[in-house]
Motif scaffolding. Structure first.
Motif, PDB file in Angstrom:
ATOM      1  N   SER A 111       0.855  -1.181   0.000  1.00 42.36           N
ATOM      2  CA  SER A 111       0.000   0.000   0.000  1.00 42.36           C
ATOM      3  C   SER A 111       0.896   1.238   0.000  1.00 42.36           C
ATOM      4  N   ALA A 112       0.970   1.889  -1.146  1.00 41.15           N
ATOM      5  CA  ALA A 112       1.933   2.971  -1.362  1.00 41.15           C
ATOM      6  C   ALA A 112       1.244   4.330  -1.376  1.00 41.15           C
ATOM      7  N   ASN A 113       1.685   5.223  -0.500  1.00 40.97           N
ATOM      8  CA  ASN A 113       1.266   6.614  -0.624  1.00 40.97           C
ATOM      9  C   ASN A 113       1.764   7.170  -1.948  1.00 40.97           C
ATOM     10  N   GLY A 114       0.977   8.054  -2.551  1.00 43.67           N
ATOM     11  CA  GLY A 114       1.424   8.693  -3.787  1.00 43.67           C
ATOM     12  C   GLY A 114       2.737   9.426  -3.603  1.00 43.67           C
ATOM     13  N   LEU A 115       2.899  10.085  -2.453  1.00 41.34           N
ATOM     14  CA  LEU A 115       4.129  10.822  -2.180  1.00 41.34           C
ATOM     15  C   LEU A 115       5.323   9.881  -2.087  1.00 41.34           C
ATOM     16  N   ALA A 116       5.133   8.702  -1.500  1.00 40.25           N
ATOM     17  CA  ALA A 116       6.215   7.716  -1.419  1.00 40.25           C
ATOM     18  C   ALA A 116       6.601   7.232  -2.812  1.00 40.25           C
ATOM     19  N   ALA A 117       5.611   7.026  -3.675  1.00 44.67           N
ATOM     20  CA  ALA A 117       5.887   6.578  -5.043  1.00 44.67           C
ATOM     21  C   ALA A 117       6.554   7.670  -5.861  1.00 44.67           C
ATOM     22  N   GLU A 118       6.156   8.912  -5.633  1.00 41.93           N
ATOM     23  CA  GLU A 118       6.768  10.027  -6.352  1.00 41.93           C
ATOM     24  C   GLU A 118       8.241  10.180  -5.967  1.00 41.93           C
TER      25      GLU A 118
END
Length: 284
Positions: A78-85
């Motif tokens: 489960s990835a936060n968008g900010l973590a993926a960015e």
């Protein structure tokens, strides 16, 4: 007198297994504070607290992935968008290795319950577009809101954008299907807080042996129910910046090894469980 279990819901798994088992790995990023905060008031910038969260991408995620490789297991990230960015290569690696990547809001300290429906709709789209891009075109179909704090509109908004499951619930041991304007939609409840590492790190100050004991007790009861003809599902949740620390590593191995000692286990990703729930629902 009948000894048949009294559970009202009939259930089965694809291979008639006794229990389903999934691994969830939150991969999170924060704007102001992570879950560990010693001095700053809520909502204030705390650099030490943010550094605690950064442990996930710097060290913790690699340790957890090594353990999963040892057991040849695929997880749901489960990835936060900010973590993926900030870490697109890591998220891309997850997807290419066969792990499910699901949406987890934009930042883990920003909650859907505080947003308007249109703001929430746009955040879901923003996360979806980014995760699809960084994974090389694999669109997420699952979502868990930060803090499991979805709004009353979250499920409808997710279904509208092509999602099939959400994890913002703690009301059952099994998936359940609801009807939305966009069609059937699955809720995958958090089956037990005692198998979520946040119980070991954030709430009571217990040794890791307590986590292991809680895991075994939970597994044993659900496995017994499966043997009695009422299959259930168990998920272990391992935050990359918490369970990824060395303190938990051998405990996680013992949990996974304990599951491996039992036959009739359906090893799955959350997506697999949700897709199976939809197929069961469609057949009536």
């Amino acid at each position: 007198m009948s000894n048949r279990p009294r559970f009202p819901r009939q259930w089965d798994w694809p291979g008639k297994q006794k229990i389903a088992f999934t691994v969830g790995i939150p991969f999170e990023a924060f704007e102001k504070q992570s879950q560990v905060n010693f001095v700053a008031s809520r909502g204030q910038l705390d650099r030490f607290s943010l550094s605690y969260g950064d442990y996930g991408w710097k060290a913790g995620i690699w340790r957890l992935m090594n353990i999963l490789d040892e057991f040849e297991l695929k997880s749901s990230i489960s990835a936060n968008g900010l973590a993926a960015e900030r870490n697109p290569d890591i998220v891309r690696m997850f997807a290419q290795d066969g792990h499910e990547v699901l949406g987890h809001g934009w930042a883990n300290d920003v909650y859907a319950k505080d947003a308007t429906p249109e703001e929430e709709r746009q955040e879901i789209k923003r996360c979806t577009d980014l995760l699809t891009k960084v994974t090389g075109g694999i669109r997420p179909v699952g979502w868990t809101s930060p803090g499991s704090s979805g709004s009353e509109m979250t499920n409808e908004l997710l279904a509208e954008q092509g999602y099939i499951w959400v994890g913002d619930d703690a009301s059952d041991d099994l998936p359940f299907v609801q009807q939305t304007k966009a069609g059937p939609f699955v809720t995958l409840p958090r089956t037990n807080i005692f198998t979520n590492d946040i119980a070991a790190w954030i709430f009571p100050a217990n040794p890791t042996s307590v986590f292991l004991e809680n895991f075994k007790e939970t597994f044993d009861q659900l496995y017994r129910e499966g043997e009695e003809g009422c299959p259930k599902w168990l998920s272990i949740t391992l935050h990359s910046h918490m369970a990824g620390r060395p303190t938990m590593s051998n405990t996680i191995r013992r949990c996974l090894d304990y599951v491996r000692q039992h036959d009739g286990v359906y090893y799955a990703r959350s997506r697999d469980v949700a897709e199976w729930a939809l197929r069961r629902d469609a057949r009536g």
